[in-house]
Design a protein around this motif. Structure first.
Motif, PDB file in Angstrom:
ATOM      1  N   MET A 164      87.883  57.742  44.435  1.00 56.94           N
ATOM      2  CA  MET A 164      88.610  56.553  44.935  1.00 56.94           C
ATOM      3  C   MET A 164      87.697  55.757  45.858  1.00 56.94           C
ATOM      4  O   MET A 164      87.746  55.881  47.078  1.00 56.94           O
ATOM      5  CB  MET A 164      89.888  56.963  45.661  1.00 56.94           C
ATOM      6  CG  MET A 164      90.966  57.500  44.770  1.00 56.94           C
ATOM      7  SD  MET A 164      92.489  57.879  45.698  1.00 56.94           S
ATOM      8  CE  MET A 164      93.547  58.453  44.363  1.00 56.94           C
ATOM      9  N   ARG A 165      86.837  54.916  45.289  1.00 53.46           N
ATOM     10  CA  ARG A 165      85.818  54.211  46.070  1.00 53.46           C
ATOM     11  C   ARG A 165      86.125  52.733  46.263  1.00 53.46           C
ATOM     12  O   ARG A 165      85.286  51.987  46.779  1.00 53.46           O
ATOM     13  CB  ARG A 165      84.445  54.320  45.384  1.00 53.46           C
ATOM     14  CG  ARG A 165      84.039  55.698  44.940  1.00 53.46           C
ATOM     15  CD  ARG A 165      84.023  56.723  46.050  1.00 53.46           C
ATOM     16  NE  ARG A 165      82.890  56.641  46.943  1.00 53.46           N
ATOM     17  CZ  ARG A 165      82.519  57.640  47.762  1.00 53.46           C
ATOM     18  NH1 ARG A 165      83.221  58.772  47.793  1.00 53.46           N
ATOM     19  NH2 ARG A 165      81.484  57.505  48.555  1.00 53.46           N
ATOM     20  N   ASP A 166      87.302  52.260  45.876  1.00 49.98           N
ATOM     21  CA  ASP A 166      87.634  50.845  46.037  1.00 49.98           C
ATOM     22  C   ASP A 166      88.170  50.591  47.447  1.00 49.98           C
ATOM     23  O   ASP A 166      89.084  51.291  47.908  1.00 49.98           O
ATOM     24  CB  ASP A 166      88.693  50.408  45.025  1.00 49.98           C
ATOM     25  CG  ASP A 166      88.175  50.407  43.600  1.00 49.98           C
ATOM     26  OD1 ASP A 166      86.949  50.456  43.420  1.00 49.98           O
ATOM     27  OD2 ASP A 166      88.995  50.342  42.672  1.00 49.98           O
ATOM     28  N   VAL A 167      87.622  49.576  48.101  1.00 51.35           N
ATOM     29  CA  VAL A 167      88.064  49.247  49.450  1.00 51.35           C
ATOM     30  C   VAL A 167      88.156  47.737  49.600  1.00 51.35           C
ATOM     31  O   VAL A 167      87.545  46.986  48.846  1.00 51.35           O
ATOM     32  CB  VAL A 167      87.102  49.805  50.533  1.00 51.35           C
ATOM     33  CG1 VAL A 167      86.894  51.298  50.373  1.00 51.35           C
ATOM     34  CG2 VAL A 167      85.758  49.065  50.517  1.00 51.35           C
ATOM     35  N   ILE A 168      88.936  47.315  50.597  1.00 43.74           N
ATOM     36  CA  ILE A 168      88.912  45.916  51.028  1.00 43.74           C
ATOM     37  C   ILE A 168      88.667  45.893  52.526  1.00 43.74           C
ATOM     38  O   ILE A 168      89.347  46.576  53.294  1.00 43.74           O
ATOM     39  CB  ILE A 168      90.195  45.153  50.639  1.00 43.74           C
ATOM     40  CG1 ILE A 168      90.042  43.663  51.009  1.00 43.74           C
ATOM     41  CG2 ILE A 168      91.448  45.765  51.238  1.00 43.74           C
ATOM     42  CD1 ILE A 168      91.053  42.763  50.336  1.00 43.74           C
TER      43      ILE A 168
END
Length: 262
Positions: A164-168
């Motif tokens: 889970m490497r998606d960030v904002i």
């Protein structure tokens, strides 16, 4: 392609949890308004809708039934537009309620604030585990270096699956009112590289567009819309969310960047 030119995707956040019609008459609240806004923003270049829903009084809601209705309306109006729900607490919802929303919906995509889930680490592990099982694309909301450090420690401890490497990253904030500045991006970009993150940026205030253009040039994706900003760089009110999306896409195109669509 020049080294300073990048491909990027646009998410639109058209309403958020707090703003109302008194802030801007074109802020979408109802299902027809959300659907119409989604279609217009998709035509302007947005690939994803960051979805907030409201209760009957216009307040922030995580009600699964309201989410299902809104998701169906958007899907009808803007086929192929990706939909990302929010689990934002907005000072109302507990981690347990956020987990319940995720469990009821098992959505394709959801944003989850690390600092909110950190209030209940045992719930956090269950929430991220549920999302992994459901195939939910989690985007971690990171407000500060402390949030980045928390996410890093959770990767190491197995609380958050390493995939889970998606960030904002968030520049600025509502209260106290803190407009975003482009120089605030440096530490976030460094963290993204160090942790190998797939990152996006959103930015509060009239410097939104400048911040997002800097993010695109640095290799990130972007989120634009009335959740974060209602003004042009000159300080006049934007007409609507689609105008905001179109202006960003135009500015990015003039800089040589390439928009990616679904």
């Amino acid at each position: 392609m020049r080294s300073d030119v990048a491909d990027y995707q646009v998410t639109v956040a058209p309403n958020g949890a707090r703003r109302q019609k008194c802030d801007h008459p074109e802020l979408p609240i109802t299902l027809p308004e959300l659907a119409q806004t989604a279609a217009a923003c998709q035509a302007a270049g947005a690939s994803t809708l960051h979805l907030h829903v409201r209760d009957d009084a216009g307040g922030h809601s995580l009600d699964p039934g309201r989410y299902r209705a809104a998701m169906a309306a958007v899907a009808d109006a803007a086929p192929k537009m990706a939909i990302q729900i929010t689990t934002e607490s907005a000072g109302i919802y507990t981690p347990e309620a956020q987990l319940a929303c995720l469990a009821a919906l098992r959505p394709a995509a959801a944003s989850i604030a690390v600092r909110e889930m950190a209030r209940a680490p045992e719930i956090a592990m269950r929430a991220y585990g549920l999302c992994a099982e459901a195939g939910t694309q989690v985007q971690h909301i990171l407000y500060s270096p402390g949030c980045i450090a928390q996410l890093k420690s959770w990767y190491a401890a197995g609380v958050v699956p390493v995939a889970m490497r998606d960030v904002i990253f968030v520049l600025g904030q509502y209260a106290p009112a803190t407009p975003a500045r482009t120089d605030g991006l440096t530490d976030f970009v460094a963290a993204a590289r160090a942790l190998d993150l797939n990152w996006s940026l959103c930015a509060f205030g009239r410097e939104e567009r400048a911040c997002l253009l800097a993010a695109i040039q640095a290799g990130g994706n972007v989120r634009v819309g009335f959740e974060n900003n209602l003004e042009t760089p000159a300080g006049t009110m934007l007409k609507d969310n689609a105008t905001s999306v179109a202006a960003l896409v135009q500015a990015a195109s003039e800089a040589g960047h390439k928009l990616k669509r679904n």
